[in-house]
Design a protein around this motif. Structure first.
Motif, short mmCIF file in Angstrom:
data_model
loop_
_atom_site.label_atom_id
_atom_site.label_comp_id
_atom_site.label_asym_id
_atom_site.label_seq_id
_atom_site.Cartn_x
_atom_site.Cartn_y
_atom_site.Cartn_z
N TYR B 167 7.83 11.65 -23.02
CA TYR B 167 8.09 10.32 -23.60
C TYR B 167 7.44 10.19 -24.98
O TYR B 167 8.10 9.86 -25.97
CB TYR B 167 7.58 9.21 -22.67
CG TYR B 167 8.32 7.91 -22.86
CD1 TYR B 167 9.36 7.57 -22.02
CD2 TYR B 167 7.98 7.03 -23.88
CE1 TYR B 167 10.07 6.38 -22.18
CE2 TYR B 167 8.67 5.85 -24.05
CZ TYR B 167 9.71 5.52 -23.21
OH TYR B 167 10.39 4.34 -23.39
N GLY B 168 6.15 10.48 -25.05
CA GLY B 168 5.43 10.35 -26.33
C GLY B 168 6.00 11.27 -27.40
O GLY B 168 6.17 10.89 -28.55
N ASN B 169 6.32 12.51 -27.01
CA ASN B 169 6.83 13.47 -27.98
C ASN B 169 8.13 12.99 -28.58
O ASN B 169 8.37 13.11 -29.78
CB ASN B 169 7.07 14.83 -27.31
CG ASN B 169 5.81 15.44 -26.73
OD1 ASN B 169 4.70 15.01 -27.04
ND2 ASN B 169 5.97 16.43 -25.88
N CYS B 170 9.00 12.46 -27.75
CA CYS B 170 10.32 12.05 -28.21
C CYS B 170 10.24 10.77 -29.04
O CYS B 170 10.87 10.66 -30.08
CB CYS B 170 11.25 11.86 -27.02
SG CYS B 170 12.92 11.41 -27.48
N VAL B 171 9.42 9.83 -28.59
CA VAL B 171 9.37 8.55 -29.27
C VAL B 171 8.58 8.66 -30.58
O VAL B 171 8.64 7.79 -31.44
CB VAL B 171 8.80 7.48 -28.31
CG1 VAL B 171 7.31 7.47 -28.33
CG2 VAL B 171 9.38 6.12 -28.61
N ASP B 255 13.86 6.04 -20.93
CA ASP B 255 14.68 6.68 -21.95
C ASP B 255 13.97 6.54 -23.29
O ASP B 255 14.08 5.53 -23.97
CB ASP B 255 16.06 6.00 -22.01
CG ASP B 255 16.95 6.61 -23.09
OD1 ASP B 255 16.48 7.48 -23.84
OD2 ASP B 255 18.12 6.20 -23.18
N PRO B 256 13.20 7.57 -23.67
CA PRO B 256 12.39 7.45 -24.89
C PRO B 256 13.23 7.32 -26.15
O PRO B 256 12.79 6.72 -27.13
CB PRO B 256 11.58 8.74 -24.91
CG PRO B 256 12.30 9.69 -24.01
CD PRO B 256 13.00 8.85 -22.99
N GLN B 326 14.32 -0.25 -17.96
CA GLN B 326 13.39 -0.08 -19.06
C GLN B 326 14.04 -0.32 -20.42
O GLN B 326 15.27 -0.45 -20.52
CB GLN B 326 12.81 1.33 -19.01
CG GLN B 326 12.03 1.60 -17.73
CD GLN B 326 10.72 0.87 -17.71
OE1 GLN B 326 9.82 1.17 -18.48
NE2 GLN B 326 10.59 -0.12 -16.84
N GLU B 327 13.20 -0.32 -21.45
CA GLU B 327 13.65 -0.37 -22.85
C GLU B 327 14.50 -1.59 -23.16
O GLU B 327 15.57 -1.51 -23.73
CB GLU B 327 14.39 0.94 -23.22
CG GLU B 327 13.47 2.14 -23.31
CD GLU B 327 13.32 2.90 -22.00
OE1 GLU B 327 14.23 2.80 -21.14
OE2 GLU B 327 12.30 3.57 -21.81
N ARG B 328 14.01 -2.76 -22.70
CA ARG B 328 14.69 -4.02 -23.03
C ARG B 328 13.68 -4.97 -23.68
O ARG B 328 12.49 -4.94 -23.38
CB ARG B 328 15.26 -4.67 -21.76
CG ARG B 328 16.34 -3.85 -21.07
CD ARG B 328 16.87 -4.56 -19.82
NE ARG B 328 15.83 -4.72 -18.82
CZ ARG B 328 15.91 -5.54 -17.78
NH1 ARG B 328 16.99 -6.30 -17.63
NH2 ARG B 328 14.93 -5.63 -16.90
N MET B 329 14.21 -5.84 -24.56
CA MET B 329 13.37 -6.84 -25.24
C MET B 329 14.08 -8.18 -25.21
O MET B 329 15.30 -8.26 -25.25
CB MET B 329 13.15 -6.46 -26.72
CG MET B 329 12.54 -5.11 -26.99
SD MET B 329 10.79 -5.01 -26.56
CE MET B 329 10.06 -5.92 -27.90
#
Lengths: 228, 838
Positions: B167-171, B255-256, B326-329
């Protein structure tokens, strides 16, 4: 000298590349992947990251991006192109540099500092590097194992297409054929490498060896502008 | 305001069958909680409302057991810009900039599905940071696993590390540090705590509020699916039973790539002033986002259920409302800015939709059949739920739990009394150098390279010190400043004394930050404990919060936020060791003056700052050698600790320190070995210590630092230390390729038959120590084929010089294999009896 840093959705080293290119003294601007206008750049950098999420395979989707046509034209005209990490993967998928980058032999993401030998110092990317000087910079990738058939490797080496090799005591971090870390296209104006020179551009970050690449490119840009 | 007594007509959550338990119990609510819901509504809730209450009143979202305790923590201070209650704590650092940071757990999801559990843990904490307008610059993780020789532990370690990394690597946010420990109490319930740090211009701070009635609620990012249904309630707020695999559908999927787009779009929206409020969606999904933003502002939100973009057809209303996709705002947007907001989302390829409107009336209402252009229900639209916003959040139920100290078999020894233990390994005839090798190879102390190589620690081009040492240091771009950050815990001591354990976690993490020369700014924390419904576990939580408060008040550090994770128990393995995970951020005014832990060269003076009495109880040494009845936990003098922190900042600012390393796990001998290995320079040290050699060499205690200075600098440091009231002892000098520690005055009580081995001398070649340190973790995890080689940040870890693992090969190699548990120094369950073991 103007540097364009291409921003794909998922690029994550674009800001770092912009910072290093600016620090080196170039006029560095971001260029969105949907653009076909490189804003008169002398140098185009394809930065690291995970363009389009790198679904399927690293770099495979990015090569269909609108900006890639403009980059191809730029290269054909003799413009300078530098692909770093994911940018190298995109260049290889697009056929702008030879070879392919496959999963590291460890089958893991590898982040570490490596030592690179510089195979030629007569190229636009390396001309400011003193002969015999090795470079320290980090790698950070899951798919960086350089692959090419043996005969093509022989040909690549014969024409001086290998620019950087992993050469430190830590060895070859990803299983790349013949320790290859970076290559040149046949025209000598397009370079792809897996290590990150933009992350090794200031002493406070552990190494400023990467700045030697940017300095080389500025000299080269200045020369080509003078020639134009 | 009118709250009708009629019940909105919601579809049922599940069709009742004759033998099924009542719905509220299936959703994790007690009968008493159902009554409290009736009180707040003035009527019976319908099934949709019950589902919304069940997630919002879960322990995870409501803090219903911990809230009264958390109120006791110090949270204010001059530099605090945003404190607890916001998505992340924010503190001012100067030059118009501020730092946002927070620590959060993702324990239960990671136990069920380690890769996704860890990935979504990273994603969630990153959203907490950029929601407030800060660009995330670093991730750290506090990971705690069970016995590393067990197949399940190895599966979990591999999965969690892969999840955090991918996750960290991709983001594109560097994973720069953290903590990794192993203890059998985590066998059934590992801990995955993730800390994120971000930087923002102070004026750009964005709060998660719905202040303006008439603003539109815009949901953007990923679509809403069926993943993570009941993640906050069923999964995070209950003890693990037998059938944890059945809880897999409650784990969210990360999903990064979407997160990366979300970061850029959100920061652009904030930067351009296009949104009035912003809230990320995490636990309890849309229900939480709308009720929290509204309740903070005393407003309400009317939600158009049909407008929510979905991943799949046929979703029930309750699934849409509590999904933890995930990944919603959620953005609160002035209608005049809507087009601009949607254009930004389109450019970043993020689906976006207006899903509701902010109302004056402080109600959360859910409608089907559509809202019109002004946000009013169309004719024929049906109201499915209507709940006062406060009832879901600020007026959620609070439980006064009962805490009760366990009955101890005998009184624990008081901390810090110097015991002349006679059963230590050196006294039993084991060469201290061999004990040191075993400690360096212990999975809690060995090199983390096996893990950290899988993390991109340098993306962002700001990492000054990466993840091989106690604290990470990042520069603040565009300034001369740097931020030092660390996260630590002290669970083995917490098991003996939960109050001391929590305070020690603060002491350790602040010292890790301070040895770089930084001034600690503030604290974030994650409180990981067992079921609050068990009096002993709740007592541990009470004690932990008390210890955290003790330390933060004494050191004048605000607690700017955090997270509570309870129910960390499993049917098979019982409760975890009480684990107060503490995260600290510190400020370096001039990052070029950063101090590293490694010895810098020969002929420097080696000194020890601080005089705390170390103890063996709860130490790594005890996990190898077993505990003795008279082992003491370390003592902690918080006032002395504060003076030490001040001195380190002053000495680093004055440029007096060549190196500084705190004495942590494994004690003084391990600290000296680390300085020597990392600097590839040995040392000759003499220690005046009249007590037990094991305590002197391997006893652990806070508030001690190994420093080096030049010969000329020593006197100046001594003067400065005296001014700060910090004891400084000269230990020796650096040089050579061996570490040699002589104990002057060590009591030599022990069996006469110990042979020729001196118990008052530790002498080892650095190369031998390095070998043990480098291979310890892969060996413990059964990955023998892994090869180390140099890594880390060259400025700190050897400055680009290749190590020579085969430098010295002496006779001391042989005993390593024979005597030291180097092949698997796993903390054997039951090997270290503790005073309060049941």
């Amino acid at each position: 000298m103007r540097t364009a840093v291409v921003v794909f959705p998922g690029s994550n080293c674009d800001r770092d590349a912009l910072h290093a290119a600016t620090l080196a003294g170039t006029d560095a601007i971001p260029v969105w992947h949907e653009s076909t206008d490189l804003a008169g750049a002398d140098l185009v950098i394809l930065p690291g990251g995970f363009a389009y999420g790198d679904y399927l395979r690293a770099g495979v989707l990015a090569r269909f991006s609108p900006v890639m046509g403009a980059i191809r034209d730029h290269a054909v005209r003799g413009g300078l192109v530098l692909g770093i990490c994911n940018g190298f993967q995109v260049l290889a998928e697009a056929g702008l540099v030879p070879g392919a980058l496959t999963r590291n032999t460890s089958l893991r993401f590898e982040h570490r500092w490596v030592t690179l030998s510089v195979e030629r110092t007569d190229t636009p990317f390396t001309r400011a590097i003193p002969a015999g000087r090795t470079l320290r910079m980090p790698i950070a990738h899951g798919e960086g194992s350089y692959v090419l058939p043996d005969a093509d490797l022989d040909a690549l080496e014969a024409r001086g297409g290998v620019l950087f090799r992993y050469a430190g005591p830590e060895g070859n971090p990803n299983g790349s054929a013949r320790d290859i870390a970076g290559v040149l296209d046949t025209g000598g104006r397009v370079c792809g490498l897996m290590p990150h020179p933009e992350r090794a551009a200031e002493a406070i970050l552990g190494s400023d060896d990467g700045m030697l690449l940017f300095r080389s490119l500025i000299e080269s840009g200045a020369r080509s502008m003078a020639a134009a | 305001m009118t709250t009708p007594m009629t019940t909105p007509a919601a579809p049922v959550v599940s069709a009742p069958t004759p033998d099924a338990p009542p719905l509220h119990r299936a959703l994790g609510l007690t009968d008493g909680e159902l009554d409290a819901i009736r009180d707040r509504l003035g009527r019976d809730p319908n099934d949709l409302e019950l589902a919304m209450f069940s997630v919002m009143w879960s322990e995870h979202c409501s803090y219903k057991s911990s809230k009264p305790l958390l109120r006791t923590l110090p949270t204010g201070g001059g530099d605090v810009v945003a404190g607890p209650g916001e998505n992340a704590g924010i503190m001012r650092i100067g030059e118009g900039l501020a730092v946002a940071f927070k620590l959060e757990s993702h324990n239960h999801p990671s136990a069920v599905e380690p890769v996704q559990g860890a990935m979504t843990g990273v994603g969630g904490i990153l959203r907490d940071i950029f929601t407030m307008g800060a660009r995330p610059i670093a991730v750290l993780d506090g990971l705690h696993f069970g016995d590393p020789s067990k197949a399940r532990t190895r599966h979990l370690v591999r999965g969690v590390v892969k999840g955090v990394g991918s996750y960290g690597n991709c983001v594109g946010v560097p994973t720069v540090g953290g903590e990794l420990t192993f203890h059998p109490s985590y066998d059934g319930n590992p801990l995955v705590n993730v800390m994120a740090v971000g930087i923002l211009p102070e004026h750009r701070i964005m709060l998660a509020r719905a202040d303006r009635p008439g603003d539109l609620a815009v949901l953007f990012g990923s679509t809403t699916g069926r993943d993570g249904i009941g993640g906050a309630s069923v999964l995070a707020s209950a003890t693990f039973g037998e059938a944890e695999a059945t809880k897999r559908p409650s784990v969210q999927i990360g999903d990064p790539f979407a997160e990366k787009l979300l970061i850029e779009a959100s920061l652009e929206l904030i930067e351009r002033g296009l949104v009035d409020g912003l809230q990320d969606l995490g636990a309890a999904g849309i229900t939480c986002a709308v009720s929290e933003t509204a309740d903070r502002s005393g407003t309400g939100i009317r939600v158009d259920l049909d407008a929510i973009p979905r991943r799949e057809a046929g979703m029930e209303p309750f699934e849409v409302m509590i999904s933890e996709s995930q990944e919603r705002m959620l953005a609160l947007v002035d209608p005049a800015q809507l087009d601009a907001v949607l254009e930004v989302c389109r450019r970043w390829d993020l689906p976006a939709a207006v899903i509701g409107v902010v109302t004056q009336e402080p109600l959360i209402s859910i409608w089907t059949g559509g809202l019109d252009g002004t946000g009013r229900p169309r004719s024929g639209a049906t109201e499915l739920a209507r709940i006062p916003a406060a009832a879901l959040t600020s007026d959620a139920i609070v439980h006064e739990r009962v805490g009760e100290a366990p009955t101890r078999r005998r009184a624990a020894p008081s901390p810090g009394d110097d015991a002349a233990a006679t059963t230590g390994l050196p006294e039993r005839g084991v060469d201290p150098a061999v004990v040191l090798q075993a400690l360096l190879g212990h999975p809690d102390l060995a090199s983390r390279a096996w893990v950290t190589r899988q993390y991109d620690a340098t993306v962002g081009a700001s990492t000054v010190a990466g993840n091989e040492h106690g604290a990470a240091v990042l520069r603040v771009p565009g300034t001369t400043m740097g931020l030092a950050m660390a996260t630590d815990s002290a669970a083995p001591v917490g098991l003996l004394d939960p109050r001391l354990g929590a305070a020690l976690a603060v002491a350790t993490s602040t010292l890790n930050v301070a040895v770089t020369g930084a001034r600690p700014l503030g604290i974030t924390n994650c409180l990981n404990y067992g079921s609050p419904e068990r009096p002993e576990a709740f007592w541990q939580l009470q004690q932990g919060v008390a210890g955290l408060g003790d330390a933060c008040r004494a050191l004048d550090l605000p607690v700017t936020g955090g997270n509570v994770s309870l129910y960390n128990e499993s049917a098979a393995d019982g409760a975890i060791a009480p684990t107060c995970q503490v995260g600290v951020v510190g400020l370096l005014d001039d990052v070029s003056r950063v101090v590293g832990p490694a010895f810098r060269g020969a002929d420097d003076v080696v000194g020890l700052l601080g005089t705390v009495q170390p103890g063996l109880a709860g130490s790594v040494y005890a996990s190898i050698a077993g505990g003795a009845p008279d082992d003491r936990p370390p003592s902690l003098d918080l006032a002395a600790h504060g003076r030490l922190l001040g001195l380190l900042h002053a000495a680093a600012t004055a440029g007096l320190l060549r190196s500084a390393q705190d004495v942590g796990g494994g004690g003084l001998a391990v600290a000296l070995a680390e300085c020597a290995m990392w600097g590839e320079v040995g040392a000759l040290v003499e220690l005046r210590w009249p007590g037990s050699p094991a305590t002197a060499l391997f006893g652990e205690g806070p508030s001690r630092v190994v420093v080096t200075t030049t010969a000329e600098g020593w006197q100046r440091l001594a003067v400065l230390a005296a001014e700060h009231g910090v004891p400084l002892e000269r230990l020796g000098v650096t040089g050579g390729d061996r570490l040699r520690i002589e104990l002057a005055g060590a009591s030599a009580q022990g069996p006469e038959e110990r042979g020729p081995v001196r118990i008052d001398l530790l002498d080892a070649a650095i190369g031998v120590l390095r070998e043990a340190w480098e291979h310890g973790l892969p060996r413990a995890l059964g990955d023998e084929g892994w090869t180390p080689g140099p890594g880390g940040t060259p400025a700190f870890a050897g400055r680009g010089v290749a190590p020579t693992p085969d430098a010295v090969s002496t006779s001391s190699v042989a005993p390593v294999q024979a005597a030291a548990p180097a092949q698997g120094p796993a903390p054997a369950p039951g090997a270290a009896p503790t005073p309060d073991a049941a």
